[in-house]
Design an enzyme around this catalytic site. Structure first.
Site, PDB file in Angstrom:
ATOM      1  N   HIS C  57       0.826  -1.211   0.000  1.00 37.14           N
ATOM      2  CA  HIS C  57       0.000   0.000   0.000  1.00 37.14           C
ATOM      3  C   HIS C  57       0.859   1.260   0.000  1.00 37.14           C
ATOM      4  O   HIS C  57       0.375   2.340   0.314  1.00 37.14           O
ATOM      5  CB  HIS C  57      -0.908   0.028   1.229  1.00 37.14           C
ATOM      6  CG  HIS C  57      -1.744  -1.190   1.390  1.00 37.14           C
ATOM      7  ND1 HIS C  57      -2.654  -1.573   0.442  1.00 37.14           N
ATOM      8  CD2 HIS C  57      -1.813  -2.115   2.373  1.00 37.14           C
ATOM      9  CE1 HIS C  57      -3.252  -2.699   0.845  1.00 37.14           C
ATOM     10  NE2 HIS C  57      -2.757  -3.049   2.005  1.00 37.14           N
ATOM     11  N   HIS C 219      -7.268  -4.281  -1.163  1.00 36.29           N
ATOM     12  CA  HIS C 219      -6.639  -5.580  -1.385  1.00 36.29           C
ATOM     13  C   HIS C 219      -7.354  -6.286  -2.518  1.00 36.29           C
ATOM     14  O   HIS C 219      -7.297  -7.497  -2.650  1.00 36.29           O
ATOM     15  CB  HIS C 219      -6.722  -6.468  -0.138  1.00 36.29           C
ATOM     16  CG  HIS C 219      -6.275  -5.777   1.099  1.00 36.29           C
ATOM     17  ND1 HIS C 219      -7.146  -5.093   1.903  1.00 36.29           N
ATOM     18  CD2 HIS C 219      -5.052  -5.631   1.630  1.00 36.29           C
ATOM     19  CE1 HIS C 219      -6.468  -4.573   2.910  1.00 36.29           C
ATOM     20  NE2 HIS C 219      -5.208  -4.878   2.768  1.00 36.29           N
TER      21      HIS C 219
END
Ligand SMILES: Nc1ncnc2c1ncn2[C@@H]1O[C@H](COP(=O)(O)OP(=O)(O)O)[C@@H](O)[C@H]1O
Ligand SMILES: Nc1ncnc2c1ncn2[C@@H]1O[C@H](COP(=O)(O)OP(=O)(O)O)[C@@H](O)[C@H]1O
Ligand SMILES: [Mg+2]
Ligand SMILES: [Mg+2]
Ligand SMILES: [Mg+2]
Ligand SMILES: [Mg+2]
Lengths: 332, 205, 332, 205
Positions: C57, C219
């Site tokens: 991320h 995700h």
């Protein structure tokens, strides 16, 4: 082609308006043009600096407009040099009475269009000087060709020339320091996937599932060779050595380094790549205070990275560290 | 004999030919450039066409000068300044003559060719549009009347000759030896430029 | 799978070393851990703030470690919550005597692992408080489920809680301001393409050439619906309205806005998207001083964007504008 | 009867089964989660295996506690704390007994089940690993000896029962109704956990 856009013909226009909408205190669009300038342009008594080129390389160049860097950025269509009239508008808008420096990346189109703009400006009595950035060592240098491309090293020209101009230096001095950056900065890139110019609707080239291209330009221009995918460390070695051998650097020298993602390569991978570069720098005993890792001059959604190194002396280092306050490059 | 009407047809024909060949030009530029030549030229000729619908001109020179201005301000890239500068010099050479003889026209085209050479710092054999401009103009320069079919053939052959060239200027130069085996996109669009002229002139006569 | 990496098992390790190599004056890696802390941690007399989560991320979260934001970031494997022992190491390293705030994104794994770490820390007498960010309105809220996910709004929690801690505030006050951000921040994302977890080697989901997914998590967790690709303006409307309807905002209110690229969406497209968002904000008469456009919490190389809005009051605004000096978020 | 050796085989069998089914677990998690369950579990069991090669243990409880520590510190995600907490409670219940009767073992498994429930705040029917732990433990709790074949069948059926469930916990819950029709990955790996135990116990006897 999957893109988050409306109509292909309006991308550049909406992007520019999107930028001023996001940063209304920093950026202003010259009406009816594709030029973004500092909100407070022209800055009286300061040399103006204008850069630009085709769109699709964001944050280059409007992300670097602001105190300590550029005064104006001219956006062309995607991967297409802007036209002379647009560059001319930028020159007029940022001229604070001390003349304007044009920072041009070495592409035939950019050189010709900026040159024509300079002719127009000079005809109106505005003092203009130009520098042409040609940091990409992927292509062999030759006096018979138009020479090497300008890529991510250009951002260091913006930063350092911008800092010099912010000091109140004269046009010739800003020009000289920009030339000194250009002489000392080298870059090289590679790619794992191509990118699609929106209006073209299909990728500019194709790469097999296991192929990579070494030496790709920021418009997907091909490079030195196409090979099987190599690990990041080996890829770093190839780029590093090619760049290093073109530089006149010795153990103990100091450098600035840019690890530049070309579009869709995650920051995670850029740091993995830098991890390898860091070792190579240490091997050669080159000192780097802080590496610049991120996306600085992209190529739409291309996957890949470029490596840039600038040999620093005291003057360049001081200017590199000087404050700047732009959307994409903040220092001090 | 080129009248203002012929000049207009020339430009309109050019527009048609560019739009018909837009994808082909893009494909050629994807192979050895950055894939925008078709897009760039299409944008230019469409803007030019709009301009031609709105304005009227007294002389071929005036019309071609206006077209040059559109090309310079709307195309960008390498081709914008090249076509723009060429047309600008063609228009300058045409001056305010109401009609151009074939000889006048050849002088105009020679001025255009020189503009391409100067602006692009191009030489023969470097795999650029100059490799069409140069042979086309050189072959017919000095003749009293132009054999338009021969001119078209010359242009076509000139385009073909770029295939084997090793690019020295423009983006294709970055490819070095890998540029060999591909047609230069600007050479191809230049052929269309001369074909457009030939078609206009032939229709006139 | 085409990635610029060496071995899949070493990505996180090399990324972390690459980060400290790039930013040696800012970041320090706790030996033998996956924790990066401020170079000068612990800062005596200041509440420590720790965040973290799975890797992939970036720049979240280590990019936000530094004065005015986080004291430590804990990295898990790609898309996998870090383990309690790692979080515990971070807590110990940043505790300057005033206790530690954990900023957790609402995923079962993160919540459980951080919770276990907090138990370990409390057993050693370190005062720990937690907040759980759940800004993603794509998923319906429900007391029967584990609730909404934490996505890009988390960065605003870092910024504002970080500013409060920098003022020397007590743990309870830092905790309270973090809760107030969480209450007022909402986000929603969409994607045009999936991403590939390196160790999995294949994309997490598939989307047709003409499909997009609305409400995707960071995700690649699916969202509300899968539809035909829509123009950027229409996509902006969908995300904006869904976010707006969950907020208690009136004409004249002020907001902070994040346009967050998920990985491979070019900045060009993010600004095109913001251009549409800007109109919607103006329609509702919501004031935004400067929109934050870029990549702040990514999902590897996923193509897509998320939209985040935080309703500001005077307290939150002052803290948002306070200085911060981290790799990825510099203010003041 | 579970000795230290049985406990070791249990864990080794679990490692084998996880590695054999790693891709399957990843595929299941890609469908309704984030695709890392196979990767997470494989990392955990490999680290555990390394630890088992290096250390020796006096009791099943000591071995399982060490395994718990590895799971907690090496897996991460949702499954790390869940398997870690479960094994930790199983080990605590086993205490320092050198051998566990089937009844002892069922008490241990019951403690593990409760740990999963508590740590995950999970209820029956929420499409999580708890939907395997709960029926397996409840079915055999109270019996004097365990019918291992029946236990395996129970576990298999429990996994199947997750297909029709609408997820309420874990990442699959974000899918809402779209989670229906898929097997829960954690339920699948839990079946392997119980199968590993059954195989070890059956070999022992
Ligand atoms: N230096 C030059 N001299 C003459 N023609 C050139 C030169 N550089 C490029 N060209 C011509 O321009 C064409 C490419 O135009 P275009 O694709 O529109 O611009 P760009 O290369 O900037 O993308 C080439 O195919 C070539 O014919
Ligand atoms: N709250 C919960 N209670 C019980 N089990 C859960 C819970 N949340 C998730 N799980 C289990 O964990 C599995 C997912 O594990 P894993 O993929 O390793 O972690 P993550 O979801 O963090 O990626 C799910 O399939 C489910 O069986
Ligand atoms: Mg171009
Ligand atoms: Mg081109
Ligand atoms: Mg996970
Ligand atoms: Mg998972």
């Amino acid at each position: 082609m999957k893109k988050l856009i409306n109509h292909v013909d309006n991308i550049v226009d909406e992007m520019l308006d999107g930028m001023t909408a996001a940063h209304p205190n920093r950026l202003r669009r010259l009406e009816g043009t594709t030029v973004l300038v500092r909100k407070d342009a022209p800055v009286t008594g300061k040399v103006g600096i204008v850069s630009g080129g085709g769109s699709g390389h964001e944050p280059a160049h409007a992300g670097y407009v602001g105190p300590g860097m550029l005064d104006g950025a001219v956006a062309g269509e995607v991967f297409t040099s802007p036209t002379p009239d647009q560059v001319f508008e930028a020159i007029k808008a940022v001229n604070g009475g001390k003349g304007v420096l044009l920072v041009i990346k070495n592409y035939t189109g950019d050189v010709m269009n900026f040159e024509m703009a300079a002719e127009l400006a000079e005809a109106e009595g505005i003092q203009v000087r130009q520098v042409v950035v040609n940091d990409d060592v992927a292509v062999e240098d030759s006096s018979f060709t138009s020479g090497r491309r300008g890529i991510a090293g250009t951002v260091l020209v913006h930063k350092i020339a911008g800092a010099k101009a912010a000091e109140g230096a004269a046009l010739d001095d800003v020009h000289a320091v920009a030339e000194s950056v250009i002489k000392n900065v080298k870059s090289m890139g590679m790619s794992l996937s191509p990118c699609t110019v929106p209006a073209a609707g299909k990728p500019g080239f194709t790469l097999g599932e296991k192929e990579m291209e070494i030496g790709t330009g920021i418009h997907g221009e091909p490079g030195v060779e196409r090979t099987d995918i190599k690990p990041a460390a080996e890829t770093a070695e190839i780029l590093f050595h090619k760049v290093f051998q073109e530089m006149n650097m010795q153990a103990g020298d100091e450098a600035a380094v840019i690890i530049n993602g070309l579009g869709s390569t995650p920051l995670m991978e850029l740091y993995v790549f830098h991890h390898a570069i860091d070792r190579l720098l240490k091997d050669k005993d080159i000192r780097v205070e802080e590496a610049v890792v991120g996306e600085w001059m992209t190529s739409l959604e291309m996957a890949g990275v470029s490596f840039t190194m600038l040999k620093l002396d005291d003057t360049l280092k001081k200017l590199l560290d000087a404050p700047s306050d732009t959307v994409s490059w903040k220092r001090g | 004999m080129i009248t203002t009407g012929t000049a207009k047809s020339w430009m309109e024909n050019f527009k048609e030919l560019i739009l018909e060949n837009k994808d082909e030009l893009t494909t050629l530029d994807q192979a050895i450039g950055d894939g925008d030549h078709g897009i760039n030229m299409a944008r230019g000729v469409q803007e030019m066409d709009k301009m031609l619908q709105e304005k009227t001109f007294e002389t071929p020179g005036a019309l071609l000068k206006a077209a040059a201005m559109v090309f310079i301000s709307k195309i960008g890239g390498a081709s914008g300044p090249l076509y723009g500068s060429a047309l600008m010099k063609i228009a300058a050479e045409a001056g305010d003559k109401a009609e151009l003889t074939d000889q006048d026209l050849l002088a105009c085209l020679d001025a255009g060719k020189k503009a391409v050479q100067q602006r692009g710092r191009a030489e023969t054999g470097e795999k650029t549009m100059y490799d069409v401009w140069d042979p086309v103009v050189s072959t017919f320069r000095g003749e009293e009347t132009i054999d338009w079919e021969a001119l078209k053939t010359t242009a076509q052959q000139a385009v073909k000759s770029t295939v084997d060239m090793h690019a020295k200027k423009g983006r294709a130069a970055y490819l070095g030896a890998r540029s060999v085996g591909h047609t230069d996109p600007g050479a191809f669009s230049s052929r269309l430029f001369f074909e457009a002229l030939a078609d206009a002139a032939q229709k006139e006569n």
